[in-house]
Design an enzyme around this catalytic site. Structure first.
Site, PDB file in Angstrom:
ATOM      1  N   GLU A   1     -23.207 -17.083 -23.832  1.00 23.70           N
ATOM      2  CA  GLU A   1     -23.265 -18.488 -23.475  1.00 23.70           C
ATOM      3  C   GLU A   1     -23.263 -18.563 -22.161  1.00 23.70           C
ATOM      4  O   GLU A   1     -22.294 -18.280 -21.451  1.00 23.70           O
ATOM      5  CB  GLU A   1     -22.012 -19.151 -24.170  1.00 23.70           C
ATOM      6  CG  GLU A   1     -22.073 -20.477 -24.058  1.00 23.70           C
ATOM      7  CD  GLU A   1     -20.632 -21.118 -24.082  1.00 23.70           C
ATOM      8  OE1 GLU A   1     -20.387 -21.843 -23.422  1.00 23.70           O
ATOM      9  OE2 GLU A   1     -19.958 -20.767 -25.000  1.00 23.70           O
TER      10      GLU A   1
ATOM     11  N   CYS B   1     -18.249 -25.474 -19.696  1.00 23.88           N
ATOM     12  CA  CYS B   1     -19.793 -25.249 -19.822  1.00 23.88           C
ATOM     13  C   CYS B   1     -20.317 -26.774 -20.466  1.00 23.88           C
ATOM     14  O   CYS B   1     -21.534 -26.697 -20.413  1.00 23.88           O
ATOM     15  CB  CYS B   1     -19.770 -24.315 -20.868  1.00 23.88           C
ATOM     16  SG  CYS B   1     -18.770 -24.230 -22.217  1.00 23.88           S
TER      17      CYS B   1
HETATM   18  P1  NAP Z   1     -19.910 -14.203 -14.270  1.00 19.65           P
HETATM   19  O1  NAP Z   1     -20.094 -13.624 -12.960  1.00 19.65           O
HETATM   20  O2  NAP Z   1     -21.126 -14.018 -15.060  1.00 19.65           O
HETATM   21  O3  NAP Z   1     -19.032 -12.843 -15.002  1.00 19.65           O
HETATM   22  C1  NAP Z   1     -18.736 -12.829 -16.217  1.00 19.65           C
HETATM   23  C2  NAP Z   1     -18.651 -11.458 -16.681  1.00 19.65           C
HETATM   24  O4  NAP Z   1     -19.658 -10.782 -16.601  1.00 19.65           O
HETATM   25  C3  NAP Z   1     -17.558 -10.515 -15.876  1.00 19.65           C
HETATM   26  O5  NAP Z   1     -16.745  -9.883 -16.755  1.00 19.65           O
HETATM   27  C4  NAP Z   1     -18.583  -9.724 -14.993  1.00 19.65           C
HETATM   28  O6  NAP Z   1     -17.969  -8.433 -14.674  1.00 19.65           O
HETATM   29  C5  NAP Z   1     -19.704  -9.443 -15.989  1.00 19.65           C
HETATM   30  N1  NAP Z   1     -20.917  -9.286 -15.191  1.00 19.65           N
HETATM   31  C6  NAP Z   1     -21.433 -10.324 -14.409  1.00 19.65           C
HETATM   32  N2  NAP Z   1     -22.560  -9.936 -13.855  1.00 19.65           N
HETATM   33  C7  NAP Z   1     -22.787  -8.745 -14.267  1.00 19.65           C
HETATM   34  C8  NAP Z   1     -23.797  -7.576 -14.235  1.00 19.65           C
HETATM   35  N3  NAP Z   1     -24.764  -7.809 -13.425  1.00 19.65           N
HETATM   36  N4  NAP Z   1     -23.735  -6.481 -14.983  1.00 19.65           N
HETATM   37  C9  NAP Z   1     -22.668  -6.254 -15.786  1.00 19.65           C
HETATM   38  N5  NAP Z   1     -21.495  -7.198 -15.928  1.00 19.65           N
HETATM   39  C10 NAP Z   1     -21.517  -8.235 -15.290  1.00 19.65           C
HETATM   40  O7  NAP Z   1     -19.175 -15.223 -14.433  1.00 19.65           O
HETATM   41  P2  NAP Z   1     -17.624 -15.749 -13.848  1.00 19.65           P
HETATM   42  O8  NAP Z   1     -17.093 -14.625 -12.946  1.00 19.65           O
HETATM   43  O9  NAP Z   1     -16.914 -16.474 -14.847  1.00 19.65           O
HETATM   44  O10 NAP Z   1     -18.095 -17.041 -12.749  1.00 19.65           O
HETATM   45  C11 NAP Z   1     -19.132 -16.780 -12.025  1.00 19.65           C
HETATM   46  C12 NAP Z   1     -20.011 -18.124 -11.949  1.00 19.65           C
HETATM   47  O11 NAP Z   1     -20.351 -18.391 -13.360  1.00 19.65           O
HETATM   48  C13 NAP Z   1     -19.524 -19.398 -11.984  1.00 19.65           C
HETATM   49  O12 NAP Z   1     -19.354 -20.046 -10.543  1.00 19.65           O
HETATM   50  C14 NAP Z   1     -20.269 -20.513 -12.639  1.00 19.65           C
HETATM   51  O13 NAP Z   1     -21.448 -20.661 -12.217  1.00 19.65           O
HETATM   52  C15 NAP Z   1     -20.808 -19.708 -13.897  1.00 19.65           C
HETATM   53  N6  NAP Z   1     -19.922 -19.937 -15.087  1.00 19.65           N
HETATM   54  C16 NAP Z   1     -20.426 -20.583 -16.065  1.00 19.65           C
HETATM   55  C17 NAP Z   1     -19.800 -20.831 -17.124  1.00 19.65           C
HETATM   56  C18 NAP Z   1     -20.250 -21.532 -18.221  1.00 19.65           C
HETATM   57  O14 NAP Z   1     -19.682 -21.808 -19.245  1.00 19.65           O
HETATM   58  N7  NAP Z   1     -21.504 -22.327 -18.020  1.00 19.65           N
HETATM   59  C19 NAP Z   1     -18.541 -20.368 -17.383  1.00 19.65           C
HETATM   60  C20 NAP Z   1     -18.092 -19.423 -16.663  1.00 19.65           C
HETATM   61  C21 NAP Z   1     -18.665 -19.077 -15.338  1.00 19.65           C
HETATM   62  P3  NAP Z   1     -17.333  -7.991 -13.380  1.00 19.65           P
HETATM   63  O15 NAP Z   1     -15.617  -8.106 -13.644  1.00 19.65           O
HETATM   64  O16 NAP Z   1     -17.736  -6.690 -13.086  1.00 19.65           O
HETATM   65  O17 NAP Z   1     -17.681  -8.945 -12.268  1.00 19.65           O
END
Ligand code: NAP
Length: 530
Positions: free
Chosen positions: A265, A302
């Site tokens: 998602e 989201c």
């Molecule tokens: P995220 O950066 O996508 O991280 C979520 C999970 O995915 C974390 O456990 C992260 O691990 C892992 N991950 C991310 N990139 C990866 C990669 N290239 N390879 C392996 N694992 C990876 O999301 P977030 O930390 O929740 O927030 C960052 C941004 O995501 C926000 O600023 C927002 O823009 C967006 N977001 C959107 C929603 C939505 O519902 N639309 C919800 C939450 C966040 P690590 O612990 O290793 O970083």
């Protein structure tokens, strides 16, 4: 309960072999007294191996045994509610009321899947009886049911520390389906994750389940997540987070020797269409309700409304004036992490610098030392919007773009330009029905949930709910992550042909021992087959 900072593998709390880190309070930037340790690849692999061993047993458990397990987790969570609420509010800056409500939802999700299992007909069994005298060839006896896929990896969400995290909807639906779960925690709330995992472990012990049925690993720095997604024993992934993170992990999942389903998602801007008559009738009410929806959870849903679309004219001017009047008094609020706050700040600065965008209004200024976000509203002419595809991208936080169209035809052109979104809302009066009727077929191709006279922020726990949508709102638009149908993500159909009755699973046996609803020779019935 003392927080250990350890990871949970095969029923044991172990010191993670990776780097240490502290939890952080986003408001004060104070670090936790405990140090948490990430797992390493070997520990991630060990959790996957234990899950595969547990699957052999757990996949054979009856629906009633799994329902009892889910209810026991719910009870264990309730027992430590005060500790969870205290820790989660400290780690996320989400208020006590929100966290209490989210814990209630998490418990509600576990109980909802338990009830589904009680009813026993969720596999929707189909039976086509044999016809020995069919010409030119006899027809065989064919029976269809659902079986669990195998170990599932769940990535906890930053923005729902309970309902889409360790014991959240992905975990509940996978366990209900008969799949062991390995959770990769989110580094924004490791203490909360440990408390919730301890409740699951207590339930495993109470129900005497194989210990590998659940694991919880911390794992910043990508290695643990990547190891889990590529481990041969893992058969599906549930993810909530960014488009870039979700896409990277999706590519790993489908690039494996054995590709596996990845239920991600991701981002969504959730367009809101304000149709002319409705806007003329209630521009000021819409402005007030919109601000409530936009600022809910500091815009970190989201389903937050990120784009408003309307036709230029007096009614739109009234809406913009009302937004401009109400916004300056809106307090800035702390976001989930400093990283998320910095990304929000950057995205708003980029928008403010775009010549085609006008800043309609800003909320009270933010204290960046306290990871605060300022409400920011922009507007753009639809003709400019249609030339800049990046304006459709999610800005995670309390920002919105009002797209001002010349006429209804241009409003439809904006709708036609949209990619996939979780929700779309229509404000439409009776006189708007013609335009709404033209919009709906366009939106049907792009949206997971279409709603009228409201916003998509609240996602009801209902069997009729769909929370998903075409890419990039999700990587599997044919499925939902909320509601009872979420269980279907973690099962596959299995067909039995000419199989002796004694060897069939209960739901396919002639006697129908649990009196469940089945499709027998194309008729729904609960009666046994003689
Ligand atoms: P995220 O950066 O996508 O991280 C979520 C999970 O995915 C974390 O456990 C992260 O691990 C892992 N991950 C991310 N990139 C990866 C990669 N290239 N390879 C392996 N694992 C990876 O999301 P977030 O930390 O929740 O927030 C960052 C941004 O995501 C926000 O600023 C927002 O823009 C967006 N977001 C959107 C929603 C939505 O519902 N639309 C919800 C939450 C966040 P690590 O612990 O290793 O970083």
């Amino acid at each position: 309960m003392q927080i250990s900072g350890k990871v949970l593998i095969k029923g044991e709390w172990l010191l993670g072999a990776g780097a240490g880190f502290n939890a952080s309070n986003p408001t004060t930037l104070q670090k936790s007294s405990e140090t948490f340790y990430n797992a390493d690849s070997a520990q991630a692999q060990a959790a996957a191996t234990a899950a595969a061993q547990a699957f052999d047993l757990y996949s054979q458990y009856s629906d009633l045994q799994k329902a009892n397990f889910l209810r026991t987790i719910a009870t264990q969570l309730e027992k430590i509610r005060p500790e969870i609420v205290l820790r989660a509010t400290w780690e996320t800056a989400l208020g006590e009321m929100r966290i209490n409500g989210e814990l209630g939802r998490t418990i509600g999700q576990l109980n909802m899947f338990a009830q589904l299992l009680d009813k026993g007909d969720w596999k929707r069994p189909v039976i086509d009886l044999a016809q020995a005298d069919r010409q030119p060839l006899p027809k065989p006896d064919i029976r269809l049911t659902q079986v669990p896929l195998g170990p599932v990896v769940v990535f906890a969400a930053s923005n729902f520390p309970l309902a889409f995290s360790v014991a959240g909807g992905d975990t509940a639906s996978a366990l209900a389906a008969g799949c062991p779960v390995i959770v990769k925690t989110h580094s924004a709330h490791p203490g909360t994750s440990e408390l919730v995992a301890s409740a699951i472990l207590a339930a495993i012990e109470q129900c005497d389940l194989p210990r590998g049925v659940f694991a919880m690993l911390h794992g910043g720095g990508r290695t643990v997540g990547a190891t889990l997604v590529t481990a041969a024993q893992v058969k599906a992934v549930g993810f909530t987070g960014s488009i870039s993170g979700g896409r990277a992990l999706y590519d790993l999942a489908v690039g494996r020797r054995e590709p596996i389903p990845f239920y991600g998602e991701l981002g969504s801007t959730n367009p809101v269409f304000l149709l002319p008559q409705s806007l003329a009738q209630k521009a000021e009410q819409i402005a007030a309700s919109f601000i409530g929806a936009l600022t809910m959870g500091v815009g970190q849903f989201c389903t937050s409304p990120g784009i408003l679309i309307a036709v230029k004219g007096n009614a739109l001017e009234r809406l913009l004036a009302s937004l401009a009047e109400k916004t300056p008094t809106l307090a800035a609020a702390t976001m989930l992490t400093t990283g998320i706050c910095n990304s929000y700040q950057q995205a708003c600065e980029q928008r403010a610098a775009m010549p085609s965008l006008k800043q309609i209004a800003c909320g009270e200024s933010a204290d960046s030392e306290a990871s605060q976000a300022q409400v920011q509203l922009f507007s753009v002419d639809a003709s400019d919007y249609l030339k800049q595809a990046e304006l459709e991208e999610e800005v995670f936080g309390p920002a919105t773009l009002v797209v001002c169209c010349e006429d209804s035809a241009q409003l439809l052109a904006v709708a036609n330009s949209l990619g996939g979104h979780l929700t779309a809302a229509l404000f439409a009066d009776e006189e708007d029905q013609n335009l709404a009727g033209q919009l709906l077929p366009i939106l049907q191709q792009r949206i997971g949930r279409i709603l009228f006279d409201g916003y998509g922020t609240g996602v009801e726990l209902s069997s009729a709910m769909s929370h998903g949508g075409p890419y990039p709102s999700s990587t599997a638009g044919q499925s939902t992550s909320v509601g009872t149908r979420a269980i279907e993500r973690f099962t596959r159909p299995l067909c039995y042909q000419n199989t002796p009755d004694a060897l069939l699973p209960a739901e396919l046996k002639n006697a129908n021992p649990n009196s469940i609803m089945r499709l027998v020779n194309n008729r729904w019935t609960t009666t046994a087959i003689n």
